[in-house]
Design an enzyme around this catalytic site. Structure first.
Site, PDB file in Angstrom:
ATOM      1  N   MET A   1       0.841  -1.205   0.000  1.00  0.00           N
ATOM      2  CA  MET A   1       0.000   0.000   0.000  1.00  0.00           C
ATOM      3  C   MET A   1       0.873   1.252   0.000  1.00  0.00           C
ATOM      4  O   MET A   1       0.398   2.352   0.318  1.00  0.00           O
ATOM      5  CB  MET A   1      -0.956   0.005   1.189  1.00  0.00           C
ATOM      6  CG  MET A   1      -1.997  -1.092   1.116  1.00  0.00           C
ATOM      7  SD  MET A   1      -3.525  -0.730   2.013  1.00  0.00           S
ATOM      8  CE  MET A   1      -2.924  -0.508   3.671  1.00  0.00           C
TER       9      MET A   1
ATOM     10  N   HIS B   1       9.172   0.966   3.321  1.00  0.00           N
ATOM     11  CA  HIS B   1      10.290   1.031   4.262  1.00  0.00           C
ATOM     12  C   HIS B   1      11.184  -0.192   4.052  1.00  0.00           C
ATOM     13  O   HIS B   1      10.984  -0.963   3.093  1.00  0.00           O
ATOM     14  CB  HIS B   1       9.783   1.115   5.702  1.00  0.00           C
ATOM     15  CG  HIS B   1       8.746   0.081   6.043  1.00  0.00           C
ATOM     16  ND1 HIS B   1       9.027  -1.259   6.138  1.00  0.00           N
ATOM     17  CD2 HIS B   1       7.415   0.194   6.308  1.00  0.00           C
ATOM     18  CE1 HIS B   1       7.946  -1.934   6.458  1.00  0.00           C
ATOM     19  NE2 HIS B   1       6.938  -1.077   6.554  1.00  0.00           N
TER      20      HIS B   1
ATOM     21  N   HIS C   1       9.586  -3.604   3.407  1.00  0.00           N
ATOM     22  CA  HIS C   1       9.173  -3.823   2.018  1.00  0.00           C
ATOM     23  C   HIS C   1      10.382  -4.106   1.126  1.00  0.00           C
ATOM     24  O   HIS C   1      10.342  -4.984   0.263  1.00  0.00           O
ATOM     25  CB  HIS C   1       8.437  -2.592   1.480  1.00  0.00           C
ATOM     26  CG  HIS C   1       7.159  -2.279   2.163  1.00  0.00           C
ATOM     27  ND1 HIS C   1       7.006  -1.197   3.003  1.00  0.00           N
ATOM     28  CD2 HIS C   1       5.950  -2.902   2.144  1.00  0.00           C
ATOM     29  CE1 HIS C   1       5.763  -1.149   3.443  1.00  0.00           C
ATOM     30  NE2 HIS C   1       5.107  -2.178   2.957  1.00  0.00           N
TER      31      HIS C   1
ATOM     32  N   ILE D   1      11.286  -7.171   9.709  1.00  0.00           N
ATOM     33  CA  ILE D   1      12.443  -6.270   9.764  1.00  0.00           C
ATOM     34  C   ILE D   1      12.163  -5.242  10.857  1.00  0.00           C
ATOM     35  O   ILE D   1      11.088  -4.628  10.887  1.00  0.00           O
ATOM     36  CB  ILE D   1      12.680  -5.568   8.413  1.00  0.00           C
ATOM     37  CG1 ILE D   1      12.869  -6.615   7.312  1.00  0.00           C
ATOM     38  CG2 ILE D   1      13.890  -4.649   8.501  1.00  0.00           C
ATOM     39  CD1 ILE D   1      14.048  -7.544   7.506  1.00  0.00           C
TER      40      ILE D   1
END
Length: 281
Positions: free
Chosen positions: A30, A34, A37, A176
């Site tokens: 979406m 960061h 991703h 992460i």
């Protein structure tokens, strides 16, 4: 790297890659991207010849009282991150492209959708399954990549693709975290400095549960009580749920004798954050 806005453009590119015998990895997002991703994109790049990323704030997975209007949108920064990660194509459609006039077909999944996030956000997973199926149909990937922070979403999509015989591999990649332990999330940008510090209570509570599991605790209620007390010690935190569930079915377990997922959802101020860990003997 190209950014396209129409389904036809994606399909034309996919057709060319397929004719060349090349594989495709797909990362649905979406936006407000960061390092979490980026880790998905880099894994997809390792596994496939080409990577497609969708950037689409999907309205059907937001309830009326949720943050659809304010959800962060940062296309230029997202494009830079995708380019650096080796992405070949960004699909950035308008809502009307994905849900044209007269759209009235949805995908509903049961069982794994009715607990945890599904209990707190009743319409959420109908929107997730619908948009993910549409995006898979559009991009025709070999593999689709999700982060384990959204562990229930992974389970829901795995069930959907299995039940509907969709020929795609669903790949779950590790959470992460920031250096101080906070799971990376697009919604972290909502936090003011005091809330950002308070949000560390999520990872502390999960670490406490991991330590107790390692010490031999197998009673779910004892672990939940310990996590609840830790989170309650933070004045800015309000618990939505803390659960211990079977990894596959997402149903609650009382005594831990199989692989489990420990998911939590906590409001820090007005911002709702989720986190979790997997555990097995």
């Amino acid at each position: 790297m190209k950014t396209v806005k129409t389904i036809e453009e994606v399909r034309n590119q996919v057709k060319a890659w397929r004719q060349a015998g090349q594989s495709i990895g797909f990362v649905p997002t979406m936006g407000a991207l960061h390092e979490g991703h980026r880790s998905l994109m880099e894994k997809a790049k390792q596994d496939n010849d080409h990577v497609i990323v969708s950037i689409f704030v999907n309205p059907t997975q937001f309830s009326p009282n949720e943050d659809l209007a304010s959800y962060p949108r940062k296309l230029q920064a997202d494009q830079a991150l995708c380019s650096a990660a080796g992405v070949a194509l960004i699909f950035h459609p308008e809502v009307e492209e994905m849900y044209p006039a007269g759209f009235n077909t949805y995908v509903e999944s049961f069982g794994v959708t009715e607990v945890l996030e599904g209990a707190s956000r009743p319409a959420h997973f109908r929107g997730v399954t619908t948009v993910v199926l549409k995006l898979i149909q559009i991009t025709q990937p070999d593999r689709v990549y999700f982060g384990q922070k959204d562990a229930q979403q992974v389970a829901v999509v795995q069930q959907m693709t299995r039940d509907l015989n969709i020929p795609v591999d669903i790949i779950a990649c590790p959470i992460i975290r920031e250096a101080d332990g906070l799971a990376k999330s697009s919604r972290n940008s909502y936090l003011n400095p005091a809330e950002r510090q308070a949000a560390l209570v999520l990872s502390r509570a999960l670490k406490l549960a991991q330590e107790q599991l390692s010490a031999g605790v197998r009673n779910s209620q004892a672990l939940i009580q310990a996590m609840t007390a830790e989170i309650a010690s933070e004045p800015l935190a309000k618990i939505d749920y803390i659960e211990i569930v079977n990894q596959k079915t997402l149903q609650k377990v009382d005594t831990i004798d199989s692989a489990i997922l420990v998911p939590i959802a906590v409001y820090i101020g007005k911002t709702r954050l989720i986190d979790n860990f997997y555990w097995e003997e």
